[in-house]
Structures are given as structure tokens and as C-alpha cells.
Design a protein around this motif. Structure first.
Motif, PDB file in Angstrom:
ATOM      1  N   HIS A 113       0.832  -1.206   0.000  1.00 21.26           N
ATOM      2  CA  HIS A 113       0.000   0.000   0.000  1.00 21.26           C
ATOM      3  C   HIS A 113       0.868   1.258   0.000  1.00 21.26           C
ATOM      4  O   HIS A 113       0.596   2.206  -0.744  1.00 21.26           O
ATOM      5  CB  HIS A 113      -0.923   0.012   1.224  1.00 21.26           C
ATOM      6  N   CYS A 114       1.902   1.266   0.826  1.00 23.06           N
ATOM      7  CA  CYS A 114       2.798   2.424   0.888  1.00 23.06           C
ATOM      8  C   CYS A 114       3.514   2.643  -0.440  1.00 23.06           C
ATOM      9  O   CYS A 114       3.604   3.772  -0.938  1.00 23.06           O
ATOM     10  CB  CYS A 114       3.819   2.240   2.013  1.00 23.06           C
ATOM     11  N   HIS A 115       4.020   1.566  -1.017  1.00 23.65           N
ATOM     12  CA  HIS A 115       4.789   1.681  -2.260  1.00 23.65           C
ATOM     13  C   HIS A 115       3.899   2.139  -3.417  1.00 23.65           C
ATOM     14  O   HIS A 115       4.301   2.999  -4.211  1.00 23.65           O
ATOM     15  CB  HIS A 115       5.449   0.348  -2.594  1.00 23.65           C
ATOM     16  N   LEU A 116       2.713   1.561  -3.519  1.00 22.91           N
ATOM     17  CA  LEU A 116       1.804   1.937  -4.604  1.00 22.91           C
ATOM     18  C   LEU A 116       1.415   3.400  -4.497  1.00 22.91           C
ATOM     19  O   LEU A 116       1.313   4.101  -5.519  1.00 22.91           O
ATOM     20  CB  LEU A 116       0.543   1.067  -4.589  1.00 22.91           C
ATOM     21  N   ASN A 117       1.200   3.877  -3.279  1.00 23.37           N
ATOM     22  CA  ASN A 117       0.793   5.261  -3.104  1.00 23.37           C
ATOM     23  C   ASN A 117       1.929   6.219  -3.399  1.00 23.37           C
ATOM     24  O   ASN A 117       1.741   7.226  -4.093  1.00 23.37           O
ATOM     25  CB  ASN A 117       0.272   5.476  -1.685  1.00 23.37           C
ATOM     26  N   ARG A 118       3.124   5.925  -2.907  1.00 25.34           N
ATOM     27  CA  ARG A 118       4.241   6.870  -3.033  1.00 25.34           C
ATOM     28  C   ARG A 118       4.868   6.850  -4.416  1.00 25.34           C
ATOM     29  O   ARG A 118       5.159   7.897  -5.007  1.00 25.34           O
ATOM     30  CB  ARG A 118       5.303   6.554  -1.975  1.00 25.34           C
ATOM     31  N   GLN A 119       5.072   5.661  -4.962  1.00 24.86           N
ATOM     32  CA  GLN A 119       5.805   5.545  -6.211  1.00 24.86           C
ATOM     33  C   GLN A 119       4.922   5.497  -7.458  1.00 24.86           C
ATOM     34  O   GLN A 119       5.330   5.948  -8.521  1.00 24.86           O
ATOM     35  CB  GLN A 119       6.680   4.289  -6.182  1.00 24.86           C
ATOM     36  N   LEU A 120       3.715   4.942  -7.347  1.00 24.23           N
ATOM     37  CA  LEU A 120       2.898   4.704  -8.534  1.00 24.23           C
ATOM     38  C   LEU A 120       1.605   5.511  -8.557  1.00 24.23           C
ATOM     39  O   LEU A 120       0.952   5.578  -9.600  1.00 24.23           O
ATOM     40  CB  LEU A 120       2.560   3.211  -8.644  1.00 24.23           C
ATOM     41  N   ASN A 121       1.220   6.106  -7.421  1.00 20.72           N
ATOM     42  CA  ASN A 121      -0.035   6.860  -7.338  1.00 20.72           C
ATOM     43  C   ASN A 121      -1.233   6.015  -7.772  1.00 20.72           C
ATOM     44  O   ASN A 121      -2.117   6.475  -8.499  1.00 20.72           O
ATOM     45  CB  ASN A 121       0.036   8.135  -8.186  1.00 20.72           C
ATOM     46  N   ILE A 122      -1.245   4.764  -7.319  1.00 22.35           N
ATOM     47  CA  ILE A 122      -2.319   3.841  -7.663  1.00 22.35           C
ATOM     48  C   ILE A 122      -3.024   3.407  -6.380  1.00 22.35           C
ATOM     49  O   ILE A 122      -2.373   3.046  -5.394  1.00 22.35           O
ATOM     50  CB  ILE A 122      -1.772   2.616  -8.435  1.00 22.35           C
ATOM     51  N   ALA A 123      -4.346   3.444  -6.398  1.00 22.21           N
ATOM     52  CA  ALA A 123      -5.141   3.092  -5.228  1.00 22.21           C
ATOM     53  C   ALA A 123      -5.081   1.594  -4.954  1.00 22.21           C
ATOM     54  O   ALA A 123      -4.839   0.783  -5.862  1.00 22.21           O
ATOM     55  CB  ALA A 123      -6.595   3.523  -5.432  1.00 22.21           C
ATOM     56  N   SER A 124      -5.305   1.220  -3.705  1.00 23.87           N
ATOM     57  CA  SER A 124      -5.304  -0.183  -3.293  1.00 23.87           C
ATOM     58  C   SER A 124      -6.298  -0.345  -2.149  1.00 23.87           C
ATOM     59  O   SER A 124      -6.893   0.634  -1.696  1.00 23.87           O
ATOM     60  CB  SER A 124      -3.896  -0.623  -2.867  1.00 23.87           C
ATOM     61  N   ILE A 125      -6.506  -1.578  -1.701  1.00 27.04           N
ATOM     62  CA  ILE A 125      -7.540  -1.848  -0.708  1.00 27.04           C
ATOM     63  C   ILE A 125      -6.938  -2.478   0.541  1.00 27.04           C
ATOM     64  O   ILE A 125      -6.358  -3.562   0.491  1.00 27.04           O
ATOM     65  CB  ILE A 125      -8.642  -2.769  -1.285  1.00 27.04           C
ATOM     66  N   HIS A 126      -7.079  -1.787   1.645  1.00 25.43           N
ATOM     67  CA  HIS A 126      -6.667  -2.284   2.962  1.00 25.43           C
ATOM     68  C   HIS A 126      -7.849  -3.056   3.527  1.00 25.43           C
ATOM     69  O   HIS A 126      -8.901  -2.480   3.820  1.00 25.43           O
ATOM     70  CB  HIS A 126      -6.307  -1.100   3.860  1.00 25.43           C
ATOM     71  N   ALA A 127      -7.722  -4.377   3.640  1.00 23.10           N
ATOM     72  CA  ALA A 127      -8.867  -5.196   4.032  1.00 23.10           C
ATOM     73  C   ALA A 127      -8.414  -6.554   4.534  1.00 23.10           C
ATOM     74  O   ALA A 127      -7.251  -6.948   4.385  1.00 23.10           O
ATOM     75  CB  ALA A 127      -9.817  -5.375   2.842  1.00 23.10           C
ATOM     76  N   LYS A 128      -9.363  -7.272   5.108  1.00 27.23           N
ATOM     77  CA  LYS A 128      -9.111  -8.647   5.516  1.00 27.23           C
ATOM     78  C   LYS A 128      -8.654  -9.489   4.337  1.00 27.23           C
ATOM     79  O   LYS A 128      -8.942  -9.188   3.174  1.00 27.23           O
ATOM     80  CB  LYS A 128     -10.375  -9.250   6.119  1.00 27.23           C
ATOM     81  N   MET A 129      -7.964 -10.593   4.660  1.00 28.17           N
ATOM     82  CA  MET A 129      -7.443 -11.490   3.637  1.00 28.17           C
ATOM     83  C   MET A 129      -8.072 -12.865   3.792  1.00 28.17           C
ATOM     84  O   MET A 129      -8.950 -13.086   4.622  1.00 28.17           O
ATOM     85  CB  MET A 129      -5.917 -11.529   3.745  1.00 28.17           C
ATOM     86  N   CYS A 130      -7.626 -13.808   2.983  1.00 30.63           N
ATOM     87  CA  CYS A 130      -8.262 -15.127   2.943  1.00 30.63           C
ATOM     88  C   CYS A 130      -8.313 -15.810   4.301  1.00 30.63           C
ATOM     89  O   CYS A 130      -9.289 -16.491   4.619  1.00 30.63           O
ATOM     90  CB  CYS A 130      -7.532 -16.023   1.942  1.00 30.63           C
ATOM     91  N   ASN A 131      -7.275 -15.639   5.105  1.00 32.24           N
ATOM     92  CA  ASN A 131      -7.244 -16.334   6.397  1.00 32.24           C
ATOM     93  C   ASN A 131      -8.212 -15.741   7.411  1.00 32.24           C
ATOM     94  O   ASN A 131      -8.375 -16.277   8.501  1.00 32.24           O
ATOM     95  CB  ASN A 131      -5.827 -16.338   6.972  1.00 32.24           C
ATOM     96  N   SER A 132      -8.883 -14.633   7.054  1.00 33.27           N
ATOM     97  CA  SER A 132      -9.857 -14.023   7.950  1.00 33.27           C
ATOM     98  C   SER A 132     -11.304 -14.358   7.576  1.00 33.27           C
ATOM     99  O   SER A 132     -12.226 -13.969   8.277  1.00 33.27           O
ATOM    100  CB  SER A 132      -9.699 -12.501   7.949  1.00 33.27           C
TER     101      SER A 132
END
Length: 339
Positions: free
Chosen positions: A147-166
Motif C-alpha cells: 500500500h505504501c509503495h503503490l501510493n508513493r511511487q505509482l499513485n495507484i489506489a489499493s484496498i486495505h482489508a481482511k485477507m483469505c485467512n480471515s
């Protein structure tokens, strides 16, 4: 906690006038974010594990549910692979994520679990194809690295959310909070606006702001500080969560945020779940997590809310990193609305 979905669209109209002088746009320090295409039935979601080890059996409930939503699921080669605590060697995990970044048929990447290991493969990844055809990357905890890398370097949105193990092993037996949090992933992937709320706390600081939302796990944000993946918080709403740390370490990490300037020019601050280790007997820190945080932001005047439904906890709702949100904090509590 009440939670509502807002399904109305927002139309923003602008007007332009004529002038003999050249018109100038006001400077916006926050770069325009690129939003990947939202998913529709029939689209494919890739499942990979860039961090910890996980089995096919453990991701089966998530796969089954996402298929019921109308999505096709592609299971990556890291599932079932193991290199000690990680889902395969660094080379194997990087290769699996890389082929999902490059595959045009995969419209979103669901990280199977957190743990540790994403930082070890980040510099092996090539985002050239991803920049041309961005797609949603979903996860939290160790996935904060991405999330940090996509925001700082690529300016591309992403989703902070639960994953498969949840995902609950038996949907029929899941409690309402589990159901809500998992369904929020579907809502965000599909592009439906969402609203999340939290009750009022005396430590909250009132205000209403509209800004880009960024953040994630506190210790991961400290890990990428000073690197090319370091987040720029100026003019943004920052959300933070943490688990498994002693309070003195949380205090130290917040001093890092303060001394690196990450708290000084925020538009707003959201504090999610902080599941801390108890102090060792005879070595008590002597403050609450609320007091630790408020000490670092007392000189600023932006809105702050605590105990927000995000983090290593059951009420961990999906948030779109990088997109604009409205944060409102008042005597009735706090709310965050995607726009």
C-alpha cells in the motif's frame, strides 16, 4: 457500531470563465491517484501469499465465497509452498506476485495472509506492466508494504482489508460483524461507496475534512520510512493500526512519525485497533495508548478519532487507500465516507 452503504452517485460540476489573462490553477500538493477498474461478475481475482505460509484448505472458504460473488479465482503457486514461516522462498513469492501483476486477465490480487515477508521481495518486483494496467491489490498488516509503495511511487489506489485467512470457515455460522467486514471487500471491489462509523470517545477531536486516505500498520510504516516507499502524509487523512507490540514501542513509533514530519501537515488522523502486549510486571510504561498518541499531536488542530473499525480485529472493514474520503468527528462519534 452502525454502518451504512451509500449507493447514490456524486456529480461534481465545474464552471470555467473567460479572461484576457492566463488562468492559473491552485497548486495541489497531493498527486492525482489512479483508480484501478472496479470488478464486475466474471472478472478474475488472483490469490497469492507474498508473506506468510498458508494452505489450500485454509483459503478454501474465501475462494468459495468469492466465487459465489460471481468472480473467477486463480490460485497462485505460493499457496501450499513453505519456506519456514513464509509462503515459499523469496524468489518463489516474488515470481508468483509478479505473474499476477503482469497477467491482464487478473483484475484484482487478494493476498492470502499477512505475517512477514513482503518487504523481502518488494525490490524484486517490476511494476511496468502494472502501471499500464493497474489492478486492485487487497490485504493489510504486512501488505501495508505494498500500500505504501503503490501510493508513493505509482499513485495507484489499493484496498486495505481482511485477507483469505480471515474469512469464516462456515458462512452460515459467522457472526454479523464477520459478515459485514467480509462483504465490505465486495462492496469496495465493486465500486460502491461506503460509510463506516465509530462511537464517540472523550479523546476524539472534532472536525470535518475531505482528503486522500492513506495508512495501515504502524510498524510497517516505520519500516519503510526513509526508503522510496516512504509515505507522504501532507494534506492527507492518515489511518493507523497495530497489534502485538508493547506500549513503549508504540510510543517510540509515534515519536518517529512526529520527528519525520508525518503528523504535522495531516488533514485528519484515524486510530484503529491497537491490540497491545501487557507491560511486564515492574516495567510499566505508565500511560494509555490514547495518552501516548495525543501527546504527539497536541499542537495540531486536525480532527482525530479513536477505536475506528480497522486493524487486527474482527471489525476490520475494507478501506480504499489513496482515494478521497470525508472524515467527520463530532459529539456523536466519527464517520468516514468514500467519495
Amino acid at each position: 457500531m452502525n454502518r451504512k452503504y451509500f449507493l447514490s452517485s456524486i456529480l461534481i460540476a465545474g464552471t470555467a470563465g473567460f479572461s484576457f489573462k492566463s488562468s492559473k490553477k491552485s497548486f495541489d500538493p497531493v498527486k492525482e491517484i489512479r483508480i484501478p477498474p472496479y470488478l464486475k461478475p466474471g472478472d478474475m481475482i488472483g490469490v497469492t501469499s507474498p508473506a506468510g505460509y498458508i494452505t489450500t484448505e485454509q483459503i478454501r472458504p474465501a475462494v468459495k465465497l468469492m466465487e459465489s460473488w460471481g468472480f473467477k479465482i486463480y490460485i497462485g503457486s505460493t499457496i501450499n509452498k513453505r519456506d519456514f514461516s513464509r509462503g515459499g522462498t523469496d524468489k518463489e513469492r516474488a515470481a508468483d506476485l509478479q505473474q499476477m501483476l503482469d497477467n491482464p486477465d487478473i483484475k484484482a490480487i487478494m493476498c492470502a495472509r499477512g505475517g512477514y515477508g513482503t518487504i523481502r521481495i518488494l525490490d524484486q518486483l517490476n511494476f511496468n506492466n502494472f502501471k499500464q494496467q493497474p489492478k486492485w491489490i487487497v490485504g493489510f498488516s504486512d501488505i501495508t508494504v505494498l500500500h505504501c509503495h503503490l501510493n508513493r511511487q505509482l499513485n495507484i489506489a489499493s484496498i486495505h482489508a481482511k485477507m483469505c485467512n480471515s474469512f469464516p470457515s462456515d458462512w452460515a455460522l459467522a457472526d454479523p460483524m464477520q459478515i459485514e467486514t467480509i462483504l465490505s471487500i465486495r462492496q469496495v471491489l465493486s465500486g460502491s461507496p461506503v460509510k463506516y462509523t465509530a462511537p464517540h470517545l472523550s479523546y476524539n477531536r472534532a472536525g470535518r475534512v475531505e482528503a486522500q486516505l492513506i495508512g495501515g500498520n504502524l510498524s510497517i510504516i516505520e519500516t519503510v520510512a526513509g526508503t522510496e516507499s516512504d509515505i507522504d502524509t501532507d494534506g492527507k487523512i492518515l489511518f493507523l493500526e497495530e497489534t502485538g507490540e508493547y506500549l513503549y514501542r508504540v510510543d517510540r513509533m509515534f515519536w518517529n512519525l512526529k520527528r519525520t514530519g508525518k503528523l504535522s501537515k495531516l488533514k485528519g488522523l484515524i486510530i484503529g485497533g491497537f491490540k497491545l502486549k501487557p507491560d511486564d510486571p515492574g516495567d510499566e510504561f505508565g500511560s494509555s495508548v490514547y495518552e501516548v498518541i495525543m501527546e504527539k499531536v497536541k499542537e495540531y488542530d486536525y480532527p482525530i478519532c479513536f477505536d475506528f473499525p480497522v486493524g487486527h480485529q474482527k471489525n476490520n472493514f475494507a478501506l480504499k487507500c489513496g482515494t478521497k474520503h470525508i472524515l467527520n468527528v463530532d459529539a456523536n462519534g466519527s464517520s468516514l465516507v468514500s467519495i
